[in-house]
Design a protein around this motif. Structure first.
Motif, PDB file in Angstrom:
ATOM      1  N   VAL A  72       0.837  -1.197   0.000  1.00 61.66           N
ATOM      2  CA  VAL A  72       0.000   0.000   0.000  1.00 61.66           C
ATOM      3  C   VAL A  72       0.873   1.248   0.000  1.00 61.66           C
ATOM      4  CG1 VAL A  72      -1.686   1.359   1.301  1.00 61.66           C
ATOM      5  CG2 VAL A  72      -1.920  -1.137   1.176  1.00 61.66           C
ATOM      6  N   ASP A  73       0.683   2.094  -1.021  1.00 59.10           N
ATOM      7  CA  ASP A  73       1.241   3.450  -1.009  1.00 59.10           C
ATOM      8  C   ASP A  73       0.076   4.358  -0.637  1.00 59.10           C
ATOM      9  OD1 ASP A  73       2.313   5.928  -1.383  1.00 59.10           O
ATOM     10  OD2 ASP A  73       3.083   5.556  -3.402  1.00 59.10           O
ATOM     11  N   LEU A  76      -9.283  -2.249   3.619  1.00 61.47           N
ATOM     12  CA  LEU A  76      -8.601  -3.433   3.092  1.00 61.47           C
ATOM     13  C   LEU A  76      -8.774  -4.607   4.051  1.00 61.47           C
ATOM     14  CD1 LEU A  76      -5.325  -1.716   1.821  1.00 61.47           C
ATOM     15  CD2 LEU A  76      -7.320  -2.402   0.471  1.00 61.47           C
ATOM     16  N   PRO A  77      -8.726  -5.839   3.541  1.00 61.19           N
ATOM     17  CA  PRO A  77      -8.921  -7.009   4.408  1.00 61.19           C
ATOM     18  C   PRO A  77      -7.849  -7.124   5.487  1.00 61.19           C
ATOM     19  CG  PRO A  77      -9.148  -7.606   2.087  1.00 61.19           C
ATOM     20  CD  PRO A  77      -8.606  -6.211   2.112  1.00 61.19           C
ATOM     21  N   GLY A  78      -8.214  -7.672   6.619  1.00 64.03           N
ATOM     22  CA  GLY A  78      -7.275  -7.848   7.717  1.00 64.03           C
ATOM     23  C   GLY A  78      -6.128  -8.780   7.359  1.00 64.03           C
ATOM     24  N   SER A  79      -4.942  -8.440   7.841  1.00 67.18           N
ATOM     25  CA  SER A  79      -3.733  -9.256   7.657  1.00 67.18           C
ATOM     26  C   SER A  79      -3.473  -9.601   6.185  1.00 67.18           C
ATOM     27  CB  SER A  79      -3.834 -10.548   8.485  1.00 67.18           C
ATOM     28  OG  SER A  79      -4.017 -10.260   9.846  1.00 67.18           O
ATOM     29  N   SER A  80      -3.783  -8.654   5.290  1.00 69.28           N
ATOM     30  CA  SER A  80      -3.651  -8.935   3.858  1.00 69.28           C
ATOM     31  C   SER A  80      -2.499  -8.195   3.191  1.00 69.28           C
ATOM     32  CB  SER A  80      -4.947  -8.542   3.137  1.00 69.28           C
ATOM     33  OG  SER A  80      -5.147  -7.134   3.188  1.00 69.28           O
ATOM     34  N   VAL A  81      -1.795  -7.336   3.945  1.00 66.67           N
ATOM     35  CA  VAL A  81      -0.844  -6.408   3.344  1.00 66.67           C
ATOM     36  C   VAL A  81       0.565  -6.656   3.866  1.00 66.67           C
ATOM     37  CG1 VAL A  81      -0.212  -3.961   3.212  1.00 66.67           C
ATOM     38  CG2 VAL A  81      -2.598  -4.654   2.940  1.00 66.67           C
ATOM     39  N   ALA A  82       1.546  -6.635   2.952  1.00 63.79           N
ATOM     40  CA  ALA A  82       2.948  -6.867   3.323  1.00 63.79           C
ATOM     41  C   ALA A  82       3.677  -5.577   3.682  1.00 63.79           C
ATOM     42  CB  ALA A  82       3.676  -7.578   2.195  1.00 63.79           C
ATOM     43  N   GLY A  83       3.100  -4.430   3.331  1.00 62.84           N
ATOM     44  CA  GLY A  83       3.767  -3.172   3.653  1.00 62.84           C
ATOM     45  C   GLY A  83       2.866  -1.983   3.421  1.00 62.84           C
ATOM     46  N   VAL A  84       2.930  -1.004   4.326  1.00 63.30           N
ATOM     47  CA  VAL A  84       2.170   0.243   4.215  1.00 63.30           C
ATOM     48  C   VAL A  84       3.151   1.407   4.264  1.00 63.30           C
ATOM     49  CG1 VAL A  84       0.485   1.783   5.295  1.00 63.30           C
ATOM     50  CG2 VAL A  84       0.094  -0.699   5.291  1.00 63.30           C
ATOM     51  N   LEU A  85       3.090   2.284   3.259  1.00 68.98           N
ATOM     52  CA  LEU A  85       3.949   3.468   3.197  1.00 68.98           C
ATOM     53  C   LEU A  85       3.099   4.723   3.344  1.00 68.98           C
ATOM     54  CD1 LEU A  85       6.612   4.972   2.602  1.00 68.98           C
ATOM     55  CD2 LEU A  85       6.104   4.699   0.163  1.00 68.98           C
ATOM     56  N   LEU A  86       3.480   5.580   4.295  1.00 69.21           N
ATOM     57  CA  LEU A  86       2.826   6.872   4.511  1.00 69.21           C
ATOM     58  C   LEU A  86       3.860   7.976   4.338  1.00 69.21           C
ATOM     59  CD1 LEU A  86       0.912   5.957   7.790  1.00 69.21           C
ATOM     60  CD2 LEU A  86      -0.213   6.565   5.646  1.00 69.21           C
TER      61      LEU A  86
END
Length: 306
Positions: free
Chosen positions: A31-32, A88-98
């Protein structure tokens, strides 16, 4: 064509921290949360595998238009603020960038009303399709409320004189409607200022943060990241002023240690949900090449299995 250019801050460092070791794993979602002009997104897309995906978010219609020009089946853009990552679905993302900075096209284009360096309508909305502009709010807000916003979000010690000047001007000649008018009012109300800093800097920052509810949205996005990140997933946040960085720092610290109840010292505390990884500042070479990078602080944390 996008006339206004933007140089992404901590580009390589942020993407390396986001991907960590996971870029060797197939079929991941990243996620960007603040697309901007897509510097981070394009580098992420160049490094993830063919089965992985990148979901980007941005409030700004101009940023969304730039994102829509990216032709990559792995990429999608949502015209939403970054708090919407909670969808977004729970525990579905490998990385979040803010990346919490205001993009250069927003600052440099006088029509957006973010800067006192050029004259334009006093707007300041990230999303120009909805919400109340800075001018609209200042046209009706009371002195005490204006002073509170400028003090709390701009850390401006002359907040009350500035607020009084804004309301006095409104009563005498009508509301402030342009960036130059506001900058002139502020300059007449601020008695002293740090060398090299324009008197209007703190007031413009405060109004921008308030109009866009930036700190509230940041807190919501950070909390949402705990739910959507999978174990081992990375949270990367780049801040550009102390209010943002304090929220990110305290959030990571709070979830990086077990919480014990002092009234029940032998009870088991809540398990940690994050592990602090790094705190990174731009190099002197980057700051020299891009002075807007000078205040940036990047903090990195990893979601634990708890």
């Amino acid at each position: 064509m996008d006339t206004w250019q933007h140089t992404t801050v901590l580009l390589n460092e942020a993407v390396a921290a986001l991907l960590g070791d996971s870029f060797t794993k197939p079929d991941q979602t990243y996620v960007d949360a603040t697309f901007g002009r897509g510097g981070h997104s394009r580098l992420i897309l160049s490094q993830i595998d063919a089965a992985s995906r990148l979901v980007a978010f941005d409030k700004d219609p101009e940023a969304v238009a730039v994102a829509n020009a990216i032709e990559d089946e792995r990429f999608s853009i949502r015209h939403q603020g970054f708090a919407a990552i909670s969808e977004l679905p729970g525990s579905s993302v490998a990385g979040v960038l803010l990346d919490l900075g205001v993009s250069s096209p927003q600052i440099d284009n006088p029509a957006r009303g973010f800067s006192f360096r050029g004259d334009g309508p006093l707007d300041m909305r990230m999303d120009t399709t909805r919400g109340q502009s800075a001018a609209d709010w200042l046209a009706t807000a009371e002195v005490g409320r204006i002073a509170e916003v400028i003090r709390d979000f701009g850390e401006e010690r002359f907040a009350l004189p500035i607020a009084k000047a804004i309301v006095a001007r409104r009563q005498e000649r009508g509301p402030v409607s342009t960036t130059a008018e506001l900058a002139q009012l502020v300059a007449g109300s601020v008695k002293t200022r740090e060398p090299g800093q324009d008197p209007a800097t703190r007031t413009f920052q405060a109004l921008r943060i308030f109009v866009n509810a930036e700190l509230e949205e940041l807190q919501q996005a950070l909390e949402a990241s705990l739910d959507i990140l999978q174990p081992g997933g990375r949270l990367v946040a780049i801040s550009f002023h102390s209010l943002e960085d304090r929220i990110v720092k305290q959030f990571i610290a709070r979830h990086s240690r077990e919480a014990f109840d002092r009234r029940a010292p032998f009870a088991r505390g809540e398990p940690t949900r994050l592990r602090a990884i790094a705190r990174v500042r731009p190099t002197s070479a980057e700051v020299q090449a891009n002075p807007r990078a000078r205040s940036a602080i990047m903090r990195v944390a990893e979601r634990t299995a708890a």
